[in-house]
Design an enzyme around this catalytic site. Structure first.
Site, PDB file in Angstrom:
ATOM      1  N   SER A   1      -7.363  45.136  39.689  1.00 22.59           N
ATOM      2  CA  SER A   1      -6.126  44.475  40.156  1.00 22.59           C
ATOM      3  C   SER A   1      -5.027  44.491  39.122  1.00 22.59           C
ATOM      4  CB  SER A   1      -6.369  42.998  40.438  1.00 22.59           C
ATOM      5  OG  SER A   1      -7.117  42.825  41.568  1.00 22.59           O
TER       6      SER A   1
ATOM      7  N   HIS B   1      -3.345  47.247  44.971  1.00 16.57           N
ATOM      8  CA  HIS B   1      -4.318  48.344  44.860  1.00 16.57           C
ATOM      9  C   HIS B   1      -3.769  49.563  45.584  1.00 16.57           C
ATOM     10  CE1 HIS B   1      -8.144  46.546  43.318  1.00 16.57           C
ATOM     11  NE2 HIS B   1      -7.489  45.447  43.603  1.00 16.57           N
TER      12      HIS B   1
ATOM     13  N   HIS C   1     -13.164  47.028  48.395  1.00 21.05           N
ATOM     14  CA  HIS C   1     -14.027  45.857  48.213  1.00 21.05           C
ATOM     15  C   HIS C   1     -14.858  45.599  49.469  1.00 21.05           C
ATOM     16  CE1 HIS C   1     -10.429  45.295  45.709  1.00 21.05           C
ATOM     17  NE2 HIS C   1     -11.210  44.669  44.847  1.00 21.05           N
TER      18      HIS C   1
ATOM     19  N   TYR D   1     -15.294  42.743  50.745  1.00 19.68           N
ATOM     20  CA  TYR D   1     -14.623  41.759  51.616  1.00 19.68           C
ATOM     21  C   TYR D   1     -13.591  42.390  52.546  1.00 19.68           C
ATOM     22  CZ  TYR D   1     -10.794  41.795  48.173  1.00 19.68           C
ATOM     23  OH  TYR D   1      -9.790  42.168  47.328  1.00 19.68           O
ATOM     24  N   GLU D   2     -13.221  43.635  52.291  1.00 18.29           N
ATOM     25  CA  GLU D   2     -12.258  44.285  53.175  1.00 18.29           C
ATOM     26  C   GLU D   2     -12.901  44.668  54.508  1.00 18.29           C
ATOM     27  OE1 GLU D   2      -9.377  47.041  51.069  1.00 18.29           O
ATOM     28  OE2 GLU D   2     -10.747  46.600  49.434  1.00 18.29           O
TER      29      GLU D   2
ATOM     30  N   ALA E   1     -10.261  42.338  37.465  1.00 21.26           N
ATOM     31  CA  ALA E   1      -9.722  41.008  37.206  1.00 21.26           C
ATOM     32  C   ALA E   1     -10.846  40.040  37.553  1.00 21.26           C
ATOM     33  CB  ALA E   1      -8.519  40.766  38.096  1.00 21.26           C
TER      34      ALA E   1
ATOM     35  N   MET F   1     -15.089  40.090  42.528  1.00 21.93           N
ATOM     36  CA  MET F   1     -15.490  40.494  43.878  1.00 21.93           C
ATOM     37  C   MET F   1     -15.712  42.001  43.992  1.00 21.93           C
ATOM     38  SD  MET F   1     -12.769  38.175  46.016  1.00 21.93           S
ATOM     39  CE  MET F   1     -12.413  36.466  45.548  1.00 21.93           C
ATOM     40  N   SER F   2     -15.995  42.664  42.859  1.00 24.26           N
ATOM     41  CA  SER F   2     -16.115  44.122  42.978  1.00 24.26           C
ATOM     42  C   SER F   2     -17.269  44.752  42.194  1.00 24.26           C
ATOM     43  CB  SER F   2     -14.814  44.776  42.519  1.00 24.26           C
ATOM     44  OG  SER F   2     -14.521  44.393  41.193  1.00 24.26           O
TER      45      SER F   2
ATOM     46  N   ASN G   1      -7.757  34.036  35.370  1.00 18.72           N
ATOM     47  CA  ASN G   1      -7.661  32.616  35.736  1.00 18.72           C
ATOM     48  C   ASN G   1      -8.974  31.963  35.367  1.00 18.72           C
ATOM     49  OD1 ASN G   1      -8.573  34.405  38.162  1.00 18.72           O
ATOM     50  ND2 ASN G   1      -9.463  32.408  38.583  1.00 18.72           N
TER      51      ASN G   1
ATOM     52  N   HIS H   1      -4.112  34.348  44.451  1.00 21.66           N
ATOM     53  CA  HIS H   1      -4.026  35.787  44.172  1.00 21.66           C
ATOM     54  C   HIS H   1      -2.764  36.069  43.347  1.00 21.66           C
ATOM     55  CE1 HIS H   1      -4.948  39.968  44.707  1.00 21.66           C
ATOM     56  NE2 HIS H   1      -3.834  40.219  45.373  1.00 21.66           N
TER      57      HIS H   1
HETATM   58  N1  HPA Z   1     -13.071  34.619  41.563  1.00 24.06           N
HETATM   59  C1  HPA Z   1     -13.392  35.800  42.115  1.00 24.06           C
HETATM   60  N2  HPA Z   1     -12.709  36.906  41.889  1.00 24.06           N
HETATM   61  C2  HPA Z   1     -11.661  36.839  41.054  1.00 24.06           C
HETATM   62  C3  HPA Z   1     -11.273  35.636  40.441  1.00 24.06           C
HETATM   63  C4  HPA Z   1     -12.028  34.462  40.707  1.00 24.06           C
HETATM   64  O1  HPA Z   1     -11.752  33.355  40.206  1.00 24.06           O
HETATM   65  N3  HPA Z   1     -10.191  35.913  39.672  1.00 24.06           N
HETATM   66  C5  HPA Z   1      -9.937  37.235  39.824  1.00 24.06           C
HETATM   67  N4  HPA Z   1     -10.835  37.807  40.646  1.00 24.06           N
END
Ligand code: HPA
Length: 283
Positions: free
Chosen positions: A36, A67, A89, A91-92, A119, A217-218, A241, A253
Site C-alpha cells: 500500500s 494499488h 488480496h 478480502y477482494e 503496510a 491482510m496480505s 498505524n 485506510h
Molecule cells: N490491520 C490490518 N491490516 C493493516 C493494518 C491493520 O491495523 N494497517 C495496515 N494494514
C-alpha cells in the site's frame, strides 16, 4: 482427479507465462511486491517494460485504492527486478490460490528470491507508525493456505518445509543495509488476518499472545506460495498505524495511506539497497 498438468490453475499460470513471454523475455533475478502506498518505488527503477494484470488471461486484478495493477520489469542499480505495483488480496473476493498467482508467475519467470513489502498495524506496543519491521516469521493460519487443493508438482512438493520461511541470511542482509543507511529497523512476526474490516481490540490481544508483532491482510499466503516454489523470501512491513485497541482512536485506510506516503522516500531508499543486496546474495 485431473492429471497435474491439467490442473486448471497450472494451465492458467502457464498461459500467463506465455503471454508475458510474448511481450518480454526479461529475466528477473529478484521479485518485489510493493505494498500500500509504496508504488512510487517505480521511480527508483529503470523500467524496461510494464505488463498490466488486466492483459494476462484469468489473472486477478487489484480493486483497492492505492494499488495499481501491473508488473514492472526493469533494473535497480543494474540488478534485473520484477516489481508488482499493486497486489491482490483475499478480502477482494479472490480465493487465496488466486491471490498467489502473481507470486507463482514471478517464480516461473525465474526470480530466485522475493522481497515482500506491506503496510501493517503495529501490535508490539514498542512500535510506532513509520517504523519498518523485517519479518522474522509469520502466522498464516487465519486464512486458507494458497497450496490447498491438488498439489502442482512442477511448482513444489505437497508438504513444503516452512521452518525458515523468511530466509535468515536475506534478513541479515536487510538489517546490514539498514545499518549502512542509518535507517533503524525493527524485527518481528507478521500475522495475516482476512480483512477487510480492521481487527477488533480483542483479536489484536489474541494475536499478541500468539507472538505477533504486526498485522496485515496480505503477505503470509504470498510467502507460503513463494517458499513452496523454493524461492528465498524476505519481508518488510511498514507500520502505518497502531493496531486496534492500542490507542483510543479509530483506524482508517486514510491513516494507512498517509503514513505510507510520509514514509515512502525512506522506505524506497531502504528497498533499493535491500533488493540489490539480496539479489547479489542469490546470484
Ligand atoms: N490491520 C490490518 N491490516 C493493516 C493494518 C491493520 O491495523 N494497517 C495496515 N494494514
Amino acid at each position: 482427479m485431473c492429471a497435474i498438468n491439467d490442473h486448471p490453475l497450472y494451465l492458467q499460470l502457464t498461459q500467463c507465462l506465455q503471454t508475458v513471454r510474448r511481450i518480454t523475455n526479461f529475466q528477473p533475478e529478484i521479485g518485489v511486491v510493493l505494498g500500500s502506498g509504496l508504488g512510487g518505488f517505480a521511480q527508483s527503477m529503470e523500467i524496461e517494460t510494464a505488463v498490466s494484470y488486466a492483459d494476462l488471461p484469468n489473472f486477478p486484478v487489484s480493486t483497492v485504492d492505492g494499488h495499481q495493477g501491473r508488473f514492472l520489469f526493469g533494473y535497480v542499480q543494474g540488478i534485473p527486478v520484477v516489481a508488482m505495483q499493486g497486489r491482490v488480496h483475499y478480502y477482494e473476493g479472490y480465493d487465496v490460490q488466486q491471490t498467489a498467482m502473481p507470486i507463482r508467475l514471478i517464480g516461473l519467470l525465474g526470480a530466485k528470491s522475493l522481497l515482500l513489502t506491506n503496510a501493517a498495524g503495529g501490535i508490539n506496543t514498542q512500535f510506532r507508525p513509520g517504523d519498518m519491521m523485517v519479518i522474522t516469521d509469520q502466522i498464516g493460519v487465519f486464512v486458507p493456505s494458497p497450496l490447498r487443493g491438488p498439489n502442482i508438482e512442477p511448482l513444489g512438493p505437497r508438504f513444503p518445509d516452512m521452518s525458515q520461511i523468511y530466509d535468515r541470511s536475506l534478513r541479515q542482509t536487510i538489517l546490514q543495509q539498514g545499518d549502512k543507511l542509518g535507517i533503524s529497523l525493527r524485527q518481528g512476526v507478521y500475522v495475516q488476518f482476512p480483512g477487510p474490516a480492521f481487527e477488533t481490540p480483542q483479536e489484536i490481544k489474541m494475536a499478541r499472545i500468539l507472538g505477533a508483532d504486526a498485522v496485515g491482510m496480505s503477505t503470509a499466503c504470498e510467502a507460503i506460495a513463494a517458499r513452496h516454489m523454493g524461492m528465498r523470501v524476505a519481508g518488510i512491513s511498514l507500520i502505518t498505524n497502531m493496531a486496534a485497541g492500542i490507542l483510543d482512536q479509530p483506524l482508517s485506510h486514510t491513516e494507512v495511506n498517509e503514513t505510507a506516503a510520509q514514509a515512502e522516500p525512506v522506505f524506497c531508499r531502504l528497498l533499493s539497497h535491500a533488493l540489490t543486496a539480496c539479489a547479489r546474495q542469490s546470484m
